[in-house]
Enzyme design. Structure first.
Site, PDB file in Angstrom:
ATOM      1  N   ASN A   9      80.090  63.910 -42.574  1.00 14.26           N
ATOM      2  CA  ASN A   9      79.040  63.639 -43.553  1.00 14.26           C
ATOM      3  C   ASN A   9      79.124  64.727 -44.622  1.00 14.26           C
ATOM      4  O   ASN A   9      78.716  65.853 -44.391  1.00 14.26           O
ATOM      5  CB  ASN A   9      77.668  63.655 -42.862  1.00 14.26           C
ATOM      6  CG  ASN A   9      76.532  63.462 -43.853  1.00 14.26           C
ATOM      7  OD1 ASN A   9      76.764  63.158 -45.032  1.00 14.26           O
ATOM      8  ND2 ASN A   9      75.309  63.640 -43.385  1.00 14.26           N
ATOM      9  N   LYS A  11      77.549  64.907 -47.336  1.00 12.02           N
ATOM     10  CA  LYS A  11      76.269  65.123 -48.047  1.00 12.02           C
ATOM     11  C   LYS A  11      76.524  65.164 -49.558  1.00 12.02           C
ATOM     12  O   LYS A  11      77.385  64.440 -50.039  1.00 12.02           O
ATOM     13  CB  LYS A  11      75.581  66.377 -47.514  1.00 12.02           C
ATOM     14  CG  LYS A  11      75.483  66.349 -45.976  1.00 12.02           C
ATOM     15  CD  LYS A  11      74.637  67.426 -45.388  1.00 12.02           C
ATOM     16  CE  LYS A  11      74.604  67.281 -43.874  1.00 12.02           C
ATOM     17  NZ  LYS A  11      73.704  68.204 -43.217  1.00 12.02           N
ATOM     18  N   HIS A  96      69.060  59.731 -41.803  1.00 13.62           N
ATOM     19  CA  HIS A  96      69.381  61.159 -41.698  1.00 13.62           C
ATOM     20  C   HIS A  96      68.121  61.986 -41.985  1.00 13.62           C
ATOM     21  O   HIS A  96      67.320  61.625 -42.851  1.00 13.62           O
ATOM     22  CB  HIS A  96      70.496  61.522 -42.686  1.00 13.62           C
ATOM     23  CG  HIS A  96      71.071  62.880 -42.401  1.00 13.62           C
ATOM     24  ND1 HIS A  96      70.428  64.042 -42.768  1.00 13.62           N
ATOM     25  CD2 HIS A  96      72.199  63.253 -41.744  1.00 13.62           C
ATOM     26  CE1 HIS A  96      71.152  65.075 -42.349  1.00 13.62           C
ATOM     27  NE2 HIS A  96      72.228  64.626 -41.726  1.00 13.62           N
ATOM     28  N   GLU A  98      67.657  64.563 -43.600  1.00 17.36           N
ATOM     29  CA  GLU A  98      67.516  64.995 -45.000  1.00 17.36           C
ATOM     30  C   GLU A  98      66.952  63.863 -45.855  1.00 17.36           C
ATOM     31  O   GLU A  98      66.211  64.112 -46.802  1.00 17.36           O
ATOM     32  CB  GLU A  98      68.872  65.499 -45.532  1.00 17.36           C
ATOM     33  CG  GLU A  98      69.194  66.868 -44.936  1.00 17.36           C
ATOM     34  CD  GLU A  98      70.678  67.149 -44.756  1.00 17.36           C
ATOM     35  OE1 GLU A  98      71.502  66.449 -45.361  1.00 17.36           O
ATOM     36  OE2 GLU A  98      71.003  68.088 -44.008  1.00 17.36           O
ATOM     37  N   GLU A 165      70.604  64.411 -33.987  1.00 17.96           N
ATOM     38  CA  GLU A 165      70.760  65.626 -34.790  1.00 17.96           C
ATOM     39  C   GLU A 165      69.460  66.423 -34.760  1.00 17.96           C
ATOM     40  O   GLU A 165      68.535  66.139 -35.538  1.00 17.96           O
ATOM     41  CB  GLU A 165      71.101  65.262 -36.234  1.00 17.96           C
ATOM     42  CG  GLU A 165      72.381  64.471 -36.384  1.00 17.96           C
ATOM     43  CD  GLU A 165      72.992  64.650 -37.775  1.00 17.96           C
ATOM     44  OE1 GLU A 165      74.152  65.073 -37.848  1.00 17.96           O
ATOM     45  OE2 GLU A 165      72.309  64.373 -38.781  1.00 17.96           O
ATOM     46  N   GLY A 171      72.990  72.743 -40.300  1.00 19.51           N
ATOM     47  CA  GLY A 171      73.292  73.719 -41.351  1.00 19.51           C
ATOM     48  C   GLY A 171      72.818  75.125 -41.039  1.00 19.51           C
ATOM     49  O   GLY A 171      72.778  75.984 -41.921  1.00 19.51           O
ATOM     50  N   SER A 210      75.655  71.797 -36.722  1.00 22.47           N
ATOM     51  CA  SER A 210      76.519  72.972 -36.614  1.00 22.47           C
ATOM     52  C   SER A 210      77.708  72.779 -35.663  1.00 22.47           C
ATOM     53  O   SER A 210      78.067  73.692 -34.908  1.00 22.47           O
ATOM     54  CB  SER A 210      75.705  74.216 -36.226  1.00 22.47           C
ATOM     55  OG  SER A 210      74.724  74.474 -37.218  1.00 22.47           O
TER      56      SER A 210
HETATM   57  P1  13P Z   1      75.983  70.618 -40.206  1.00 29.64           P
HETATM   58  O1  13P Z   1      77.226  70.247 -39.443  1.00 29.64           O
HETATM   59  O2  13P Z   1      76.262  71.269 -41.531  1.00 29.64           O
HETATM   60  O3  13P Z   1      75.010  71.381 -39.367  1.00 29.64           O
HETATM   61  O4  13P Z   1      75.261  69.222 -40.593  1.00 29.64           O
HETATM   62  C1  13P Z   1      75.016  68.305 -39.592  1.00 29.64           C
HETATM   63  C2  13P Z   1      74.587  67.040 -40.218  1.00 29.64           C
HETATM   64  O5  13P Z   1      73.486  66.944 -40.751  1.00 29.64           O
HETATM   65  C3  13P Z   1      75.523  65.912 -40.210  1.00 29.64           C
HETATM   66  O6  13P Z   1      74.909  64.732 -40.619  1.00 29.64           O
END
Ligand code: 13P
Length: 252
Positions: A9, A11, A96, A98, A165, A171, A210
């Site tokens: 992903n 983003k 997601h 976010e 997640e 992150g 992560s």
């Molecule tokens: P990270 O791997 O940067 O922690 O992000 C995870 C994520 O949100 C994947 O959709």
């Protein structure tokens, strides 16, 4: 029984040119990998260019990071299911954290988006997960349970991949412990079994938060972890290829 599924992903990262150079390097790097379903989710603007590069690679599929739940019309800024299939997508990420946090995607909106995506034959990576506060106050299972009830309401299991997640692990460099991951994944599978019966055994449940080349192997050893949804570590071509090839590296 459940084929490993590893998705990138990206983003809100990478221009079209950056996406093209990543994929031109990535496709040959993972050429021999047959035992993993690999999915790349670039931003909308790079989907078409990405599609022409991965077209010849049987082991890589393309995903969007979001979708709108209407078929077409006056919805400024939105992207429809037909636009996604036209751009070469076979998957879309929905729900997601976010999107839930910054774009107010509620469980109801998530449910509508999944229904629309499935109506057009798009496979869905359906994301769920608890916040730090919810975990610390013992609400993890309640949150997962209600996100599944609401998000998957009246939706058959075909074409759905679930991604767990934990928001506090996204992150932050703070991965869930193996016990926390397995515990949540087992619970999610039990919850799905309560809705879909035995077929819940077939559904793939990904871990996200992560994930790195260093921790993928131990995460994949958890019984109910069937793959990963990778953010930060998927932006670097060698790191993501290392994650996809975790089994081969194990033999080194
Ligand atoms: P990270 O791997 O940067 O922690 O992000 C995870 C994520 O949100 C994947 O959709």
């Amino acid at each position: 029984m459940r084929k490993v599924f590893i998705a990138a992903n990206w983003k809100m990262n990478k221009t079209i040119g950056e996406a093209q150079s990543f994929l031109s390097e990535f496709v040959p790097l993972v050429h021999g990998v047959r035992d993993v379903d690999i999915v790349i989710a670039p931003p909308f603007t790079s989907l078409h260019a990405a599609s022409s590069i991965i077209k010849g690679a049987a082991n890589i599929q393309l995903s969007a990071q979001d979708i709108f739940y209407k078929d077409e019309g006056a919805y400024t800024g939105a992207i429809s299911p037909v636009m996604l299939t036209d751009a070469g997508c076979t998957f879309v990420i929905i729900g997601h954290s976010e999107r839930r946090q910054y774009f107010s995607d509620t469980d109801e909106v998530v449910n509508k988006k999944i229904k629309t995506a499935r109506r057009y034959g798009l496979n869905v990576i359906f994301c769920i997960g608890e916040s730090l506060k919810e975990r610390e106050t013992g609400k993890t299972k309640d949150v997962l349970s209600s996100e599944i009830d609401e998000g998957l309401k009246d939706i058959p299991l075909e074409g759905i991949v679930v991604a767990y997640e934990p928001i506090w692990a996204i992150g932050t460099g703070k991965t869930a412990t193996l016990e926390q991951a397995q515990d949540a994944h087992r619970y999610i599978r039990e919850k799905l079994a309560s809705i879909y019966g035995n077929r819940a055994r077939e559904i793939r449940i990904l871990y996200g938060g992560s994930v790195t080349p260093d921790n993928i192997n131990s995460l994949m050893n958890c019984k109910d972890v069937d793959g990963a949804l990778v953010g930060g570590s998927s932006l670097d071509v060698n790191r993501f290829a290392d994650i996809v090839k975790y089994r081969e590296r194990q033999k080194d």
